[in-house]
Each structure stands twice: as C-alpha cells, then as structure tokens.
Design a protein around this motif. Structure first.
Motif, PDB file in Angstrom:
ATOM      1  N   VAL A  22     -15.389  19.682   6.900  1.00  0.00           N
ATOM      2  CA  VAL A  22     -15.577  20.436   8.140  1.00  0.00           C
ATOM      3  C   VAL A  22     -15.703  19.486   9.329  1.00  0.00           C
ATOM      4  O   VAL A  22     -15.033  19.658  10.348  1.00  0.00           O
ATOM      5  N   CYS A  23     -16.562  18.491   9.176  1.00  0.00           N
ATOM      6  CA  CYS A  23     -16.912  17.639  10.313  1.00  0.00           C
ATOM      7  C   CYS A  23     -15.846  16.621  10.690  1.00  0.00           C
ATOM      8  O   CYS A  23     -15.683  16.322  11.881  1.00  0.00           O
ATOM      9  N   ILE A  36     -23.658  14.639  13.828  1.00  0.00           N
ATOM     10  CA  ILE A  36     -24.952  14.948  13.209  1.00  0.00           C
ATOM     11  C   ILE A  36     -24.718  15.454  11.786  1.00  0.00           C
ATOM     12  O   ILE A  36     -25.403  15.039  10.848  1.00  0.00           O
ATOM     13  N   GLY A  37     -23.727  16.328  11.631  1.00  0.00           N
ATOM     14  CA  GLY A  37     -23.377  16.825  10.296  1.00  0.00           C
ATOM     15  C   GLY A  37     -22.995  15.691   9.363  1.00  0.00           C
ATOM     16  O   GLY A  37     -23.424  15.647   8.202  1.00  0.00           O
ATOM     17  N   GLN A  38     -22.199  14.752   9.858  1.00  0.00           N
ATOM     18  CA  GLN A  38     -21.782  13.607   9.042  1.00  0.00           C
ATOM     19  C   GLN A  38     -22.991  12.809   8.552  1.00  0.00           C
ATOM     20  O   GLN A  38     -23.067  12.433   7.379  1.00  0.00           O
ATOM     21  N   PRO A  72     -22.497   5.554   5.998  1.00  0.00           N
ATOM     22  CA  PRO A  72     -21.078   5.822   6.258  1.00  0.00           C
ATOM     23  C   PRO A  72     -20.226   4.576   6.040  1.00  0.00           C
ATOM     24  O   PRO A  72     -20.649   3.463   6.340  1.00  0.00           O
ATOM     25  N   SER A  73     -19.034   4.777   5.519  1.00  0.00           N
ATOM     26  CA  SER A  73     -18.122   3.672   5.190  1.00  0.00           C
ATOM     27  C   SER A  73     -17.754   2.817   6.391  1.00  0.00           C
ATOM     28  O   SER A  73     -17.568   1.609   6.257  1.00  0.00           O
ATOM     29  N   PHE A  74     -17.649   3.440   7.561  1.00  0.00           N
ATOM     30  CA  PHE A  74     -17.198   2.687   8.725  1.00  0.00           C
ATOM     31  C   PHE A  74     -18.219   1.644   9.176  1.00  0.00           C
ATOM     32  O   PHE A  74     -17.892   0.766   9.963  1.00  0.00           O
ATOM     33  N   PHE A  75     -19.453   1.714   8.666  1.00  0.00           N
ATOM     34  CA  PHE A  75     -20.420   0.662   8.974  1.00  0.00           C
ATOM     35  C   PHE A  75     -19.974  -0.669   8.380  1.00  0.00           C
ATOM     36  O   PHE A  75     -20.316  -1.722   8.895  1.00  0.00           O
ATOM     37  N   VAL A 105     -18.954  19.503  20.375  1.00  0.00           N
ATOM     38  CA  VAL A 105     -18.397  19.475  19.013  1.00  0.00           C
ATOM     39  C   VAL A 105     -18.552  18.079  18.417  1.00  0.00           C
ATOM     40  O   VAL A 105     -18.937  17.931  17.253  1.00  0.00           O
ATOM     41  N   PHE A 106     -18.275  17.055  19.205  1.00  0.00           N
ATOM     42  CA  PHE A 106     -18.371  15.670  18.748  1.00  0.00           C
ATOM     43  C   PHE A 106     -19.789  15.351  18.265  1.00  0.00           C
ATOM     44  O   PHE A 106     -19.980  14.834  17.164  1.00  0.00           O
TER      45      PHE A 106
END
Length: 151
Positions: A35-36, A110-112, A123-126, A104-105
């Motif tokens: 969703v996010c 927040i959902g992520q 999160p992987s992008f870290f 929305v962003f």
C-alpha cells in the motif's frame, strides 16, 4: 567459493530483490509495503509535479532507464504504473497537488516505519540508497508473481 560464483551468476535484479526481501518477511509488513510504496511513489511524483510537470516526467524517465537495465519487463510495468499516476495529476486542483502529495507522503512513510517496527528490521535503504528504487519493483514483483509473469 561456489556460493560466491552462484551469487555472481544471478541477475542484478534478483540479487537486489533478494536483499530487499531480507527485511520484508513479515506478512503485515509486506501488506503495508504494497500500500505505502505505491503511495510514496505517487506522492513523490506529485511533489515534483507541483514544482513543474516536466520535472515529474524527467524523474520517471530517469528511473525507467535504471529499471530497464535491471529488467525490461519490470521497466514496462513501472512505465504503466508511472503513466497511470502521472495521468491523475492534471485532474487534480493544481494549486493543491503539493499539499495532497505532502500528506500522502508523510502518512505513507509513517506506515513504512510501522511496518519495519513490526518486522523488527530497519528499512533497506538505510544500508543502500538504491533500495528506494527497488521498493516499487518488490511490490510490482508481487503482482507479476500473481499474474505468473516473468521479470
């Protein structure tokens, strides 16, 4: 040594998706991402659109070039998804796109982070900024597998 050679023979997209999946195993986190992640892509494009529509098209084209080198079939899917998202912006009140996109962003991010709290992994992008571009492919991969499409 053989494991390293096998790893090197895999396509880069398969390696990236596999690494991304390591921190996206919990079913609730996967649903949240489904969703996010599209909401983040939509809102990010909306923020760029509000600066100038051509900038949003340029951002899409730039990402599609990267996606094409990873997987032409994923690039085609992202082209369709991006085109659908970009088609929405002219229908919205232009003066309010940035506000809608910003809300929305923030809500989607927040959902992520809630999803990753549930997952118990960051999160992987870290670890690798490329995963900001791999996230949409991870979600698209769910659809491809459901439709029995190769990527």
């Amino acid at each position: 040594m053989e494991q390293i050679q096998t790893h090197q023979r895999r396509r880069q997209i398969d390696v990236l998706l596999s690494r991304y999946a390591e921190s996206h195993q919990h079913p609730v986190n996967e649903i949240i991402h489904c969703v996010c992640v599209p909401a983040i892509v939509f809102s990010f494009l909306g923020l760029i659109w509000s600066a100038h529509p051509l900038a949003a098209y340029a951002a899409v084209m730039t990402s599609l070039i990267y996606y094409f080198f990873l997987s032409p079939r994923f690039a085609a899917g992202m082209l369709l998804m991006s085109a659908a998202m970009l088609a929405v912006f002219p229908l919205l009140p232009q003066a309010h796109i940035w506000q809608i996109a910003l809300v929305v962003f923030v809500v989607a991010w927040i959902g992520q982070f809630i999803g990753h709290k549930i997952e118990g992994k960051k999160p992987s992008f870290f670890d690798d900024i490329r995963f900001l571009l791999i996230g949409p492919l991870f979600v698209l991969g769910f659809l491809y597998r459901r439709l029995n499409l190769a990527y």
